[in-house]
Scaffold this active site. Structure first.
Site, short mmCIF file in Angstrom:
data_model
loop_
_atom_site.label_atom_id
_atom_site.label_comp_id
_atom_site.label_asym_id
_atom_site.label_seq_id
_atom_site.Cartn_x
_atom_site.Cartn_y
_atom_site.Cartn_z
N GLY A 15 1.37 -1.21 -0.26
CA GLY A 15 -0.14 -0.30 0.31
C GLY A 15 1.15 1.47 0.30
N GLY A 17 0.11 3.86 0.08
CA GLY A 17 -1.25 5.81 0.28
C GLY A 17 -0.35 6.31 1.10
CG PHE A 18 -1.96 10.34 2.75
CD1 PHE A 18 -1.34 11.51 2.99
CD2 PHE A 18 -3.41 10.02 2.52
CE1 PHE A 18 -2.00 12.24 1.72
CE2 PHE A 18 -4.25 10.63 1.31
CZ PHE A 18 -3.72 12.28 1.75
CB VAL A 84 -1.02 -7.63 -1.95
CG1 VAL A 84 -1.24 -8.36 -0.39
CG2 VAL A 84 0.47 -7.16 -1.90
CD GLU A 175 -13.75 18.42 3.06
OE1 GLU A 175 -13.31 17.95 2.23
OE2 GLU A 175 -13.30 18.70 4.31
CG ASP A 305 -7.80 4.86 6.33
OD1 ASP A 305 -7.41 6.20 6.79
OD2 ASP A 305 -9.10 5.48 5.80
CB ALA A 321 -4.57 12.40 4.75
C1 LIG Z 1 -12.98 11.38 -0.13
C2 LIG Z 1 -12.28 11.79 0.56
C3 LIG Z 1 -11.75 12.72 1.57
C4 LIG Z 1 -10.64 12.61 2.54
N1 LIG Z 1 -10.62 13.87 2.48
C5 LIG Z 1 -9.83 13.89 4.15
C6 LIG Z 1 -9.20 15.02 3.97
O1 LIG Z 1 -9.77 16.11 3.74
N2 LIG Z 1 -7.96 15.59 5.08
C7 LIG Z 1 -8.02 14.02 6.07
O2 LIG Z 1 -7.23 14.11 6.99
N3 LIG Z 1 -8.53 12.93 5.52
C8 LIG Z 1 -9.17 12.72 4.68
N4 LIG Z 1 -9.52 11.21 3.97
C9 LIG Z 1 -8.98 9.95 4.93
C10 LIG Z 1 -7.49 10.06 4.55
O3 LIG Z 1 -7.62 9.61 2.82
C11 LIG Z 1 -7.25 8.52 4.66
O4 LIG Z 1 -7.46 8.74 6.43
C12 LIG Z 1 -5.62 8.52 4.21
O5 LIG Z 1 -5.38 8.06 2.75
C13 LIG Z 1 -5.07 6.92 4.95
O6 LIG Z 1 -4.23 6.35 4.15
P1 LIG Z 1 -3.30 4.53 4.04
O7 LIG Z 1 -2.02 4.99 3.86
O8 LIG Z 1 -4.16 4.23 5.29
O9 LIG Z 1 -5.14 4.33 2.70
P2 LIG Z 1 -5.03 4.85 1.58
O10 LIG Z 1 -4.20 6.58 0.96
O11 LIG Z 1 -5.90 5.08 1.10
O12 LIG Z 1 -4.13 3.71 0.82
C14 LIG Z 1 -3.89 3.06 0.56
C15 LIG Z 1 -2.88 2.07 -0.46
O13 LIG Z 1 -3.60 0.70 -0.60
C16 LIG Z 1 -3.18 0.41 -1.69
N5 LIG Z 1 -4.40 -1.29 -1.58
C17 LIG Z 1 -5.05 -1.47 -1.26
N6 LIG Z 1 -5.14 -2.82 -1.40
C18 LIG Z 1 -4.34 -2.70 -1.81
C19 LIG Z 1 -3.90 -4.48 -2.62
N7 LIG Z 1 -4.47 -5.40 -2.60
N8 LIG Z 1 -2.64 -4.68 -3.00
C20 LIG Z 1 -2.23 -3.64 -3.26
N9 LIG Z 1 -2.71 -2.55 -2.92
C21 LIG Z 1 -3.48 -2.19 -2.28
C22 LIG Z 1 -4.23 1.98 -2.67
O14 LIG Z 1 -4.37 1.21 -3.98
C23 LIG Z 1 -3.81 2.82 -2.02
O15 LIG Z 1 -3.00 3.09 -2.58
C24 LIG Z 1 -10.77 11.25 3.31
C25 LIG Z 1 -11.10 9.89 2.44
C26 LIG Z 1 -12.03 10.20 1.38
C27 LIG Z 1 -12.58 9.03 1.34
#
Ligand SMILES: Cc1cc2nc3c(=O)[nH]c(=O)nc-3n(C[C@H](O)[C@H](O)[C@H](O)COP(=O)(O)OP(=O)(O)OC[C@H]3O[C@@H](n4cnc5c(N)ncnc54)[C@H](O)[C@@H]3O)c2cc1C
Length: 420
Positions: A15, A17-18, A84, A175, A305, A321
């Site tokens: 993953g 992401g953030f 994965v 939003e 998350d 995030a």
């Molecule tokens: C519309 C929206 C608006 C938001 N606005 C805000 C905001 O203004 N401020 C704030 O703080 N938070 C905001 N959030 C919440 C924030 O985006 C999440 O809390 C944050 O992205 C979590 O980070 P993460 O790294 O856990 O997951 P993510 O950033 O979602 O990253 C997860 C990554 O894992 C990858 N992945 C998933 N499953 C697999 C797999 N099986 N194999 C390989 N890769 C995989 C995905 O492609 C992704 O790149 C918002 C969320 C949404 C939906």
């Protein structure tokens, strides 16, 4: 397959992401560590800007960042685009959709969230979730399709064609509703000249008595009045019973005719089968120790998350995030400590507050641990500053976002390409 070279410690991160990207960037500063970052996409999506993409006021490539580009100068990070599909916790090995097995000395799971329809009939078939860039682009095209159809022949437009219903009154729903209403009223109505009589309308439905449950009463009052100013029709305290192809049916027996329903009502963690199976909590988040390891597997971490990490009072941390980014940093610090044989540190979230942008010039911000409230244009600028700070790992894009924000203050233009 393990890509770690002899003499190096290999960390596999699932993953980008953030949480996962932050962890990779922190570890990359240590040349004795080799990192494999696996993501099913070759980009990180910046969810806080998905509304702007859905509304056509920001292009998709300004809300997503190519992982290879961000990590271009980090020679010890290998990016792999693959999904994965299974995780062996004891062997710290992941299996991918392409048939590979990737093992590490440490394994970091950071797969984020996905939409949760809570079993509401029709929600999975007839709504637009908003969690990914693809979701945002699909929604943008659906909105534009509705306007094109109405503009061709307003007299015979289907009932509710220009009603847009947002389900869920948390920050995402609020939003989205505010931004969408601005775009409809300020931009699209000016450009689709034949549809004004159809009175495009945005509805926001929340089952709880009030919107924005996590915010203070004062912020909630401001949000309700700002949504009114932005001409959003808010329905509180009424649950959605069913969604059909042409309407939202509510528990009180009423019905809103619509072809476009945006689902902002809930999330659950992305589940990947693990061996051994881990206990499930309702949101599918994984239980973690204070140092973010999974109990019984001291070289396997879950972050962002996906992880049900707790604050110092034992309450679950929100899916934000900032929480994910800080967890990524904390995890990297613990992996380095573990390699050196030093004790691990508990993850302590530094709470800088919560924000929601309600539309042009309107926002609420509750700053610091005490959640000091600010509303209006100052909160809008704060929203911008906080989100720009979240982007510091991908500096090249900051400029585009700031440009968007200034344009949002003054411009009346929405992008109008239907590409999905
Ligand atoms: C519309 C929206 C608006 C938001 N606005 C805000 C905001 O203004 N401020 C704030 O703080 N938070 C905001 N959030 C919440 C924030 O985006 C999440 O809390 C944050 O992205 C979590 O980070 P993460 O790294 O856990 O997951 P993510 O950033 O979602 O990253 C997860 C990554 O894992 C990858 N992945 C998933 N499953 C697999 C797999 N099986 N194999 C390989 N890769 C995989 C995905 O492609 C992704 O790149 C918002 C969320 C949404 C939906």
């Amino acid at each position: 397959m393990s890509t770690g070279k002899a003499g190096t410690t290999h960390v596999v991160i699932v993953g980008g992401g953030f949480a996962g990207l932050k962890c990779a960037m922190e570890l990359a500063a240590h040349s004795e560590i080799a990192i494999t970052l696996i993501d099913r996409n070759n980009y990180q999506q910046f969810q806080p800007l998905l509304y702007q993409v859905a509304g056509g006021i920001l292009s998709p490539d300004n809300a997503a960042f190519a992982l290879r580009d961000v990590l271009r100068n980090r020679q010890n990070v290998d990016v792999r685009m693959d999904e994965v599909v299974a995780v062996d916790l004891a062997k710290r090995t992941v299996r991918t959709a392409e048939g590979a097995a990737v093992s590490g000395d440490y394994l970091v799971l950071a797969t984020g969230s996905r939409v949760n329809f809570y079993g509401i009939p029709g929600a999975d078939r007839h709504t637009f979730p908003l969690y990914s860039l693809t979701d945002a682009e699909r929604l943008r095209s659906a909105i534009l399709h509705a306007f094109e159809e109405a503009d061709r022949d307003p007299a015979s437009a289907a009932e509710g064609l220009l009603n847009f219903v947002v389900v869920g009154g948390g920050p995402t729903g609020v939003e989205m509703a505010g931004t969408l209403s601005d775009i409809l009223k300020r931009a699209l109505l000016k450009e689709f000249r034949h549809v004004a009589a159809l009175r495009p309308q945005v509805y926001l439905i929340e089952a709880a008595p009030e919107l924005l449950g996590a915010f203070s009463p004062e912020s909630r009052r401001y949000a309700a009045s700002a949504l009114k100013d932005h001409d959003v029709s808010v329905l509180n305290g009424v649950a959605v019973k069913e969604i059909t192809a042409d309407a939202v049916l509510l528990a009180d027996g009423s019905r809103i005719a619509t072809r476009t329903v945006i689902w902002a009502a809930g999330l659950k963690a992305v589940e990947i089968p693990t061996q051994p199976e881990l206990p499930q909590i309702p949101s599918a988040r994984l239980e973690v120790e204070q140092d973010l390891t999974i109990r019984g597997f001291d070289q396997v971490y879950a972050l962002g998350d996906l992880a049900n990490a707790m604050d110092q009072d034992g309450k679950p941390l929100p899916q934000l995030a900032a929480v994910a980014q800080q967890a990524g940093k904390s995890c990297a610090g613990n992996i380095i400590a573990s390699i050196k044989g030093e004790p691990l540190k508990p993850f302590v979230y530094s709470d800088r507050g919560i924000l929601a942008m309600i539309g042009r010039n309107s926002a609420i911000a509750e700053l610091g641990k005490s959640h000091h409230e600010i509303v209006g244009p100052v909160a809008f600028v704060t929203w911008l500053g906080v989100h720009t700070a979240l982007l510091t790992d991908v500096r090249a894009k900051v400029e585009a976002v700031v440009e968007w924000a200034w344009a949002y203050f003054g411009s009346e233009h929405a992008g109008q390409l239907i590409d999905r």
